[in-house]
Design a protein around this motif. Structure first.
Motif, PDB file in Angstrom:
ATOM      1  N   ARG A 296       1.345   2.921   1.155  1.00  0.00           N
ATOM      2  CA  ARG A 296       0.933   2.012   0.891  1.00  0.00           C
ATOM      3  C   ARG A 296      -0.406   1.722   1.641  1.00  0.00           C
ATOM      4  NH1 ARG A 296       2.529  -3.702   0.171  1.00  0.00           N
ATOM      5  NH2 ARG A 296       4.686  -3.807   1.169  1.00  0.00           N
TER       6      ARG A 296
ATOM      7  N   MET B 234      -0.806  -0.054   6.558  1.00  0.00           N
ATOM      8  CA  MET B 234      -0.150   0.525   6.307  1.00  0.00           C
ATOM      9  C   MET B 234       0.816   1.044   6.067  1.00  0.00           C
ATOM     10  SD  MET B 234      -1.319   4.798   7.073  1.00  0.00           S
ATOM     11  CE  MET B 234       0.667   4.689   8.231  1.00  0.00           C
ATOM     12  N   TRP B 235       2.211   1.248   5.650  1.00  0.00           N
ATOM     13  CA  TRP B 235       3.689   1.514   5.342  1.00  0.00           C
ATOM     14  C   TRP B 235       3.207   2.763   4.912  1.00  0.00           C
ATOM     15  CZ3 TRP B 235       1.224  -3.633   3.617  1.00  0.00           C
ATOM     16  CH2 TRP B 235       1.681  -4.152   4.203  1.00  0.00           C
TER      17      TRP B 235
ATOM     18  N   SER C 123       5.674   6.625  -2.532  1.00  0.00           N
ATOM     19  CA  SER C 123       5.952   4.941  -1.855  1.00  0.00           C
ATOM     20  C   SER C 123       5.034   4.288  -0.311  1.00  0.00           C
ATOM     21  CB  SER C 123       6.956   5.188  -0.885  1.00  0.00           C
ATOM     22  OG  SER C 123       7.304   6.461   0.019  1.00  0.00           O
TER      23      SER C 123
ATOM     24  N   LEU D 269      -4.110   8.073  -0.500  1.00  0.00           N
ATOM     25  CA  LEU D 269      -2.614   7.905  -1.727  1.00  0.00           C
ATOM     26  C   LEU D 269      -3.303   7.921  -1.733  1.00  0.00           C
ATOM     27  CD1 LEU D 269      -1.705   4.211   0.111  1.00  0.00           C
ATOM     28  CD2 LEU D 269      -1.023   6.937   0.684  1.00  0.00           C
ATOM     29  N   GLN D 270      -4.611   7.985  -2.612  1.00  0.00           N
ATOM     30  CA  GLN D 270      -4.763   8.065  -4.157  1.00  0.00           C
ATOM     31  C   GLN D 270      -4.695   9.787  -4.799  1.00  0.00           C
ATOM     32  OE1 GLN D 270      -6.627   5.646  -6.554  1.00  0.00           O
ATOM     33  NE2 GLN D 270      -5.603   4.245  -5.035  1.00  0.00           N
TER      34      GLN D 270
ATOM     35  N   HIS E  81      -6.782   5.259   1.696  1.00  0.00           N
ATOM     36  CA  HIS E  81      -6.557   4.889   0.856  1.00  0.00           C
ATOM     37  C   HIS E  81      -7.046   6.003  -0.144  1.00  0.00           C
ATOM     38  CE1 HIS E  81      -7.056   2.693  -3.226  1.00  0.00           C
ATOM     39  NE2 HIS E  81      -8.270   3.542  -3.187  1.00  0.00           N
TER      40      HIS E  81
ATOM     41  N   GLU F 174      -3.212  -1.628   2.668  1.00  0.00           N
ATOM     42  CA  GLU F 174      -3.909  -2.964   2.498  1.00  0.00           C
ATOM     43  C   GLU F 174      -5.686  -2.824   2.990  1.00  0.00           C
ATOM     44  OE1 GLU F 174      -1.244  -6.427   3.233  1.00  0.00           O
ATOM     45  OE2 GLU F 174      -0.247  -6.127   2.011  1.00  0.00           O
TER      46      GLU F 174
END
Length: 124
Positions: A94, A110-111, A92, A85-86, A82, A96
């Protein structure tokens, strides 16, 4: 009579990438070690296990490809991904928050930038 069988010493999978350089940067930013690369193939390693990132993409294959990583702390992996990604570099990709699954594991999904689903699974 027993039939001898050849011995296997390693197993690696060939993983698709939509953008080879972006996927390579993504995984190394997450902490995979780059062992070597050429123009269209790279070997990366995490926890003593290696896979090949290849400069090849088929949407249906990538979106059905999954990697299962056993971890000691699914929440820590969520926090780590996270945070990365921030920064907005991998738009593209992501992640959860961890989720308890029926088989007993806590899993962070995670994708990657190509659509590959990575399971960071903590056995409880």
């Amino acid at each position: 009579m027993s039939v001898s069988r050849p011995i296997a010493t390693d197993l690696k999978v060939f993983t698709p990438t939509r953008d080879f350089n972006e996927s390579l940067q993504f995984y190394t930013t997450l902490g995979w070690q780059l062992n070597w690369q050429d123009a269209g193939l790279a070997e990366i390693e995490l926890a003593g296990t290696r896979l090949y990132l290849q400069n090849y993409y088929t949407k249906e294959w990538a979106e059905n490809f999954m990697i299962y990583v056993s971890v000691d702390d699914a929440q820590a992996w969520y926090d780590h991904v996270h945070t990365i990604l921030q920064k907005g570099e991998f738009i593209s990709a992501r992640v959860e928050p961890p989720k308890k699954e029926s088989y007993g594991a806590i899993v962070t999904y995670m994708w990657d930038p190509c659509g590959i689903l990575v399971h960071f699974a903590q056995q409880v």
